[in-house]
Design an enzyme around this catalytic site. Structure first.
Site, PDB file in Angstrom:
ATOM      1  CB  CYS A   1      10.029   5.100   7.849  1.00 48.87           C
ATOM      2  SG  CYS A   1       8.537   4.466   7.039  1.00 48.87           S
TER       3      CYS A   1
ATOM      4  CB  CYS B   1       2.546   1.597   8.779  1.00 48.66           C
ATOM      5  SG  CYS B   1       3.800   0.570   7.969  1.00 48.66           S
TER       6      CYS B   1
END
Length: 417
Positions: free
Chosen positions: A270, A174
């Site tokens: 997350c 990410c």
């Protein structure tokens, strides 16, 4: 209606209540608006000015969802875009960025069946906290809804990696590609000269190049997670917290009266939303499959219910009682097999990785887990990556992990095992 006019709509709902905002935009200015619940009218304001207008939570959320679709601003060399997570680190980065800062938060996909989705750094609650921090300081804030893009770019490869018998690190993927690409694209649209984040890392000159380096606080250092950032991007990045400790950050936030000064932080990927990754994988396509647990000679020792539940070095879950502790050595997805053995069978002395060397090095310290200690290694550049000969055996090394190379405290290479 002029051809240059664009109508955008943003909405928000929570607990049975809803808000809707309609904007008519010409270039970077709002020429008309239907937006109730805001502290002042936004018609006639620039998009940048409108992003600083607070209001009732749902109305402010709806306005942000509308603005994020079309946001742009004229270039200003003093403007800094600040990536806001809703936590204390990004809030202090915002303080450092000055009166021309503009906050931006990426709303990313979170498993809707996660046990505690509000723990995530990109949850709706985190987005609201980030916006409120900006508005409390009189600064604009923009939300970019990238849930589906994130799911395709990060979550999908995470699931497919485990299906292939790998141990992928979604945070490295990410930060190394998706997140910073989107944030830097926003920085250009916002007319900002650079992007600041609350990461604990430094940018230094090393061997004639600007490279990433470890933070001053070793307990908070995030250079591993950022290691795949292209060094060519570093001229446009700023990590204002890289030279201080977390305690100093919290004290700075408290002194400024920021509400997030004592907010806790998320520790896992997350999108897991506080859940176990194995349960997540099962919910998202990796079905339980009965298969053998074998030793290195192929003798069956027991059974398992999913090869993707195991990674190299894992002991828990094997369900085998022997006189010698056994560890998962590797998985073989094609035959739904888990290979197990004693700890010494985990030892590796050579590693290969797909990736890049940022400078030419013959020796470096390699890390393949965020919290693992580094191991000195000889480094050889090979087509598409690098090969490592370790100074001492390493244990629990798995395909799919990120390999990060350090020379002293400087990141000199990164790849995927």
């Amino acid at each position: 209606m002029r051809d240059s006019l664009i109508e955008v709509v943003g909405d928000s709902s929570r607990d049975g209540s809803a808000a809707l905002v309609r904007l008519l935009v010409d270039g970077d200015r709002i020429v008309d608006a239907d937006a109730e619940g805001l502290e002042r009218p936004v018609a006639g304001l620039t998009l940048l000015e409108a992003a600083a207008v607070p209001g009732e939570p749902l109305a402010a959320d709806a306005l942000a969802n509308a603005l994020g679709q079309v946001f742009r601003a004229e270039a200003d060399p003093l403007r800094v875009a600040v990536a806001m997570s809703g936590g204390v680190d990004s809030a202090v980065a915002l303080l450092r960025a000055g009166r021309k800062a503009v906050g931006v938060t990426l709303r990313l996909w979170i498993d809707p069946r996660a046990p505690d989705a509000e723990r995530a750094c990109c949850s709706p609650a985190a987005v609201i906290a980030a916006r409120e921090t900006c508005h409390a300081l009189g600064l604009p804030h923009v939300t970019l809804d990238l849930r589906e893009e994130f799911r395709r770019a990060v979550v999908g490869p995470f699931v497919r990696g485990y299906a292939r018998g790998e141990t992928p690190n979604p945070c490295v993927r990410c930060n190394g590609s998706f997140r910073f690409a989107e944030l830097l694209a926003f920085t250009r649209r916002a007319g900002a000269a650079r992007l600041a984040t609350g990461h604990y890392a430094r940018i230094v000159e090393h061997r004639g190049r600007r490279l990433l380096a470890r933070a001053t606080d070793p307990g908070k250092d995030q250079s591993y997670m950022l290691a795949r950032l292209d060094p060519r991007l570093l001229d446009r990045l700023w990590f204002p917290l890289g030279g201080q400790t977390k305690d100093e950050t919290r004290a700075e936030a408290a002194l400024a009266g920021l509400a997030v000064a004592t907010r806790s932080e998320s520790q896992e990927a997350c999108f897991l939303g506080g859940g176990d990754y194995r349960a997540f994988l099962e919910r998202h396509g990796l079905e339980p499959e009965d298969g053998p647990v074998v030793d290195e000679a192929g003798r069956e020792l027991g059974r398992h219910d999913g090869h993707w539940r195991f990674t190299a070095g894992q002991r828990r879950g094997l369900g085998i009682s022997t006189g010698t502790p056994l560890y998962a050595l590797r998985t073989e997805p094609s035959t739904i097999t888990v290979v197990a053995g004693p700890r010494q069978a985990l030892a590796v002395e050579t590693i290969s990785a797909r990736g890049r060397l940022y400078v030419s090095v013959e020796r470096a310290e390699v890390k393949w887990r965020y919290r693992s200690p580094g191991v000195p290694a000889e480094v050889e550049a090979v087509p598409g990556g690098f090969a490592l000969r370790l100074e001492r055996p390493a244990y629990g090394v798995a395909a799919g992990q990120a390999a990060v190379l350090y020379e002293d405290d400087v990141v000199v290479g990164a790849g995927t095992l």
